[in-house]
Design a protein around this motif. Structure first.
Motif, PDB file in Angstrom:
ATOM      1  N   GLN A 286     -12.516  10.248   3.299  1.00 19.85           N
ATOM      2  CA  GLN A 286     -11.417   9.520   2.667  1.00 19.85           C
ATOM      3  C   GLN A 286     -10.286   9.295   3.670  1.00 19.85           C
ATOM      4  O   GLN A 286     -10.046  10.127   4.546  1.00 19.85           O
ATOM      5  CB  GLN A 286     -10.854  10.301   1.475  1.00 19.85           C
ATOM      6  CG  GLN A 286     -11.855  10.607   0.383  1.00 19.85           C
ATOM      7  CD  GLN A 286     -11.215  11.340  -0.765  1.00 19.85           C
ATOM      8  OE1 GLN A 286     -10.573  10.754  -1.634  1.00 19.85           O
ATOM      9  NE2 GLN A 286     -11.372  12.657  -0.775  1.00 19.85           N
TER      10      GLN A 286
ATOM     11  N   GLU B  45     -12.804  14.700   5.451  1.00 24.04           N
ATOM     12  CA  GLU B  45     -14.207  14.465   5.828  1.00 24.04           C
ATOM     13  C   GLU B  45     -15.006  15.752   5.789  1.00 24.04           C
ATOM     14  O   GLU B  45     -14.475  16.843   5.996  1.00 24.04           O
ATOM     15  CB  GLU B  45     -14.291  13.830   7.221  1.00 24.04           C
ATOM     16  CG  GLU B  45     -13.544  14.577   8.314  1.00 24.04           C
ATOM     17  CD  GLU B  45     -14.371  14.795   9.565  1.00 24.04           C
ATOM     18  OE1 GLU B  45     -15.549  15.166   9.417  1.00 24.04           O
ATOM     19  OE2 GLU B  45     -13.815  14.610  10.662  1.00 24.04           O
TER      20      GLU B  45
ATOM     21  N   HIS C 290      -6.514   3.275  -0.599  1.00 25.55           N
ATOM     22  CA  HIS C 290      -7.276   4.517  -0.481  1.00 25.55           C
ATOM     23  C   HIS C 290      -8.719   4.135  -0.172  1.00 25.55           C
ATOM     24  O   HIS C 290      -9.374   3.467  -0.982  1.00 25.55           O
ATOM     25  CB  HIS C 290      -7.197   5.297  -1.802  1.00 25.55           C
ATOM     26  CG  HIS C 290      -8.047   6.522  -1.845  1.00 25.55           C
ATOM     27  ND1 HIS C 290      -8.684   6.947  -2.989  1.00 25.55           N
ATOM     28  CD2 HIS C 290      -8.380   7.431  -0.882  1.00 25.55           C
ATOM     29  CE1 HIS C 290      -9.361   8.042  -2.745  1.00 25.55           C
ATOM     30  NE2 HIS C 290      -9.194   8.365  -1.467  1.00 25.55           N
ATOM     31  N   HIS C 291      -9.199   4.532   0.993  1.00 26.34           N
ATOM     32  CA  HIS C 291     -10.557   4.203   1.419  1.00 26.34           C
ATOM     33  C   HIS C 291     -11.454   5.426   1.225  1.00 26.34           C
ATOM     34  O   HIS C 291     -11.083   6.543   1.594  1.00 26.34           O
ATOM     35  CB  HIS C 291     -10.584   3.785   2.886  1.00 26.34           C
ATOM     36  CG  HIS C 291      -9.697   2.627   3.200  1.00 26.34           C
ATOM     37  ND1 HIS C 291      -9.984   1.348   2.788  1.00 26.34           N
ATOM     38  CD2 HIS C 291      -8.516   2.552   3.890  1.00 26.34           C
ATOM     39  CE1 HIS C 291      -9.024   0.529   3.202  1.00 26.34           C
ATOM     40  NE2 HIS C 291      -8.129   1.237   3.872  1.00 26.34           N
ATOM     41  N   VAL C 292     -12.641   5.190   0.669  1.00 35.74           N
ATOM     42  CA  VAL C 292     -13.590   6.266   0.402  1.00 35.74           C
ATOM     43  C   VAL C 292     -14.972   5.850   0.902  1.00 35.74           C
ATOM     44  O   VAL C 292     -15.451   4.761   0.575  1.00 35.74           O
ATOM     45  CB  VAL C 292     -13.687   6.593  -1.101  1.00 35.74           C
ATOM     46  CG1 VAL C 292     -14.659   7.743  -1.336  1.00 35.74           C
ATOM     47  CG2 VAL C 292     -12.317   6.918  -1.684  1.00 35.74           C
TER      48      VAL C 292
ATOM     49  N   PHE D  16     -18.917  12.403   2.814  1.00 36.58           N
ATOM     50  CA  PHE D  16     -17.842  12.027   1.906  1.00 36.58           C
ATOM     51  C   PHE D  16     -16.554  12.041   2.720  1.00 36.58           C
ATOM     52  O   PHE D  16     -16.101  13.093   3.181  1.00 36.58           O
ATOM     53  CB  PHE D  16     -17.740  12.985   0.720  1.00 36.58           C
ATOM     54  CG  PHE D  16     -16.820  12.484  -0.359  1.00 36.58           C
ATOM     55  CD1 PHE D  16     -17.195  11.426  -1.168  1.00 36.58           C
ATOM     56  CD2 PHE D  16     -15.577  13.059  -0.555  1.00 36.58           C
ATOM     57  CE1 PHE D  16     -16.347  10.950  -2.163  1.00 36.58           C
ATOM     58  CE2 PHE D  16     -14.719  12.595  -1.539  1.00 36.58           C
ATOM     59  CZ  PHE D  16     -15.111  11.539  -2.354  1.00 36.58           C
TER      60      PHE D  16
ATOM     61  N   ASP E  37     -18.658   7.210   0.458  1.00 30.81           N
ATOM     62  CA  ASP E  37     -19.488   8.139  -0.317  1.00 30.81           C
ATOM     63  C   ASP E  37     -20.944   7.810  -0.013  1.00 30.81           C
ATOM     64  O   ASP E  37     -21.503   6.855  -0.548  1.00 30.81           O
ATOM     65  CB  ASP E  37     -19.192   7.970  -1.805  1.00 30.81           C
ATOM     66  CG  ASP E  37     -19.875   9.024  -2.660  1.00 30.81           C
ATOM     67  OD1 ASP E  37     -20.758   9.723  -2.146  1.00 30.81           O
ATOM     68  OD2 ASP E  37     -19.530   9.148  -3.848  1.00 30.81           O
TER      69      ASP E  37
ATOM     70  N   GLY F 144      -7.484  14.326  -0.154  1.00 31.59           N
ATOM     71  CA  GLY F 144      -7.957  13.060   0.403  1.00 31.59           C
ATOM     72  C   GLY F 144      -7.437  11.844  -0.315  1.00 31.59           C
ATOM     73  O   GLY F 144      -7.688  10.714   0.106  1.00 31.59           O
ATOM     74  N   ALA F 145      -6.695  12.054  -1.405  1.00 39.52           N
ATOM     75  CA  ALA F 145      -6.189  10.938  -2.204  1.00 39.52           C
ATOM     76  C   ALA F 145      -4.746  11.178  -2.624  1.00 39.52           C
ATOM     77  O   ALA F 145      -4.349  10.855  -3.732  1.00 39.52           O
ATOM     78  CB  ALA F 145      -7.067  10.732  -3.438  1.00 39.52           C
TER      79      ALA F 145
END
Length: 286
Positions: free
Chosen positions: A224, A52, A231-233, A222, A235, A141-142
């Motif tokens: 994640q 974050e 995978h949650h994002v 932004f 944006d 983040g991923a």
């Protein structure tokens, strides 16, 4: 020749509250610098601590000293971006006896033809029970959910797919490129060299990322959260969920929904004052 005494050469592992950090990520395995422990630590950290940039959007600085990182990511159970996650993780690895060297990656994913500065932090790690060199990327983040060998080829972290490629860079230098599989098929995430990076190098990159109008993290939230199955994002006000097979879904949020989504999806609980400031920040109107 011995290294200077400047603490920027190290990760201040001796100052880490190791018990609190391991409790934060839910790790209760063997505290030894082994390959197995490294795998367990990477998975635990990656799935427990979100990515974050909310402090930037709220008009605050991003200090990288270990005391601040412990307070934010451990005690207050917030997240952070690559420099914060990597700084905390490096301190834990150093404290446990792993060999730890900082590296910098140049993110290419989403850049098009633009050349970005090398401002992504990752780690080169060695263990006491194995001769292999490992790479740990707990701050993108991923994922990946696993450390991966410094060796060209495909690998998986759970059902997520990745590929590490060896290339020749400028002046015939060694260049490594990490690819990931997602909604758009195989895409290159970033490139990196094995040039060691120290705390002072990360401080310079952190200043650009947290303050420059050219940084992707100074214009909108932004966030994640990476799990084995999704995978949650977040944006701006767009919430995206991606799955290992490349499928996903997207929905637009109202600014008033952000605090609830941050808490329920990303495990980030803002104070009432911060939640109100986030929903009324200039990025909403821009």
């Amino acid at each position: 020749m011995s290294k200077p005494a400047d603490p920027a050469y190290h990760w201040n592992g001796a100052d880490l509250d190791l018990d609190a950090y391991l409790a934060r990520i839910g790790f209760d395995g063997e505290r030894a610098p082994t390959v197995r422990t490294l795998h367990e630590l990477v998975r635990a950290h990656t799935t427990a601590i979100p990515f974050e940039n909310l402090e930037i959007i709220l008009g605050r600085s991003i200090p990288l000293d270990l005391a601040t990182l412990q307070d934010k990511l451990v005690r207050r159970r917030r997240g952070g971006y690559c420099y914060e996650n990597v700084g905390l993780f490096a301190a834990a690895l150093e404290r446990l006896g792993f060999g730890v060297t900082g590296l910098s990656g140049r993110v290419s994913m989403g850049a098009g033809t633009a050349l970005r500065p090398a401002t992504h932090a990752l780690l080169r790690v060695t263990t006491a029970d194995d001769d292999r060199v490992w790479l740990c990327d707990v701050g993108f983040g991923a994922g990946p959910l696993v450390p991966f060998e410094l060796s060209a080829g495909e690998f998986t972290g759970g059902d997520w797919q990745f590929r590490l490629e060896s290339r020749r860079g400028e002046l015939d230098s060694d260049l490594w490129v990490l690819h990931q599989f997602g909604r758009d098929g195989w895409i290159d995430r970033y490139s990196f060299t094995l040039n060691p990076q120290y705390g002072i190098d990360y401080a310079v990159g952190n200043h650009f990322v947290s303050t420059s109008p050219r940084s992707p993290f100074t214009t909108r939230p932004f966030v994640q959260r990476f799990h084995p199955e999704a995978h949650h994002v977040l944006d701006g006000t767009t919430l995206v969920t991606e799955y290992p097979d490349g499928t996903g879904n997207t929905r637009e949020l109202e600014p008033t929904e952000l605090p609830k989504v941050l808490a329920e999806v990303f495990d980030i609980d803002l104070t009432e004052a911060d939640a109100a400031a986030l929903a009324n920040a200039p990025w909403i109107r821009d």
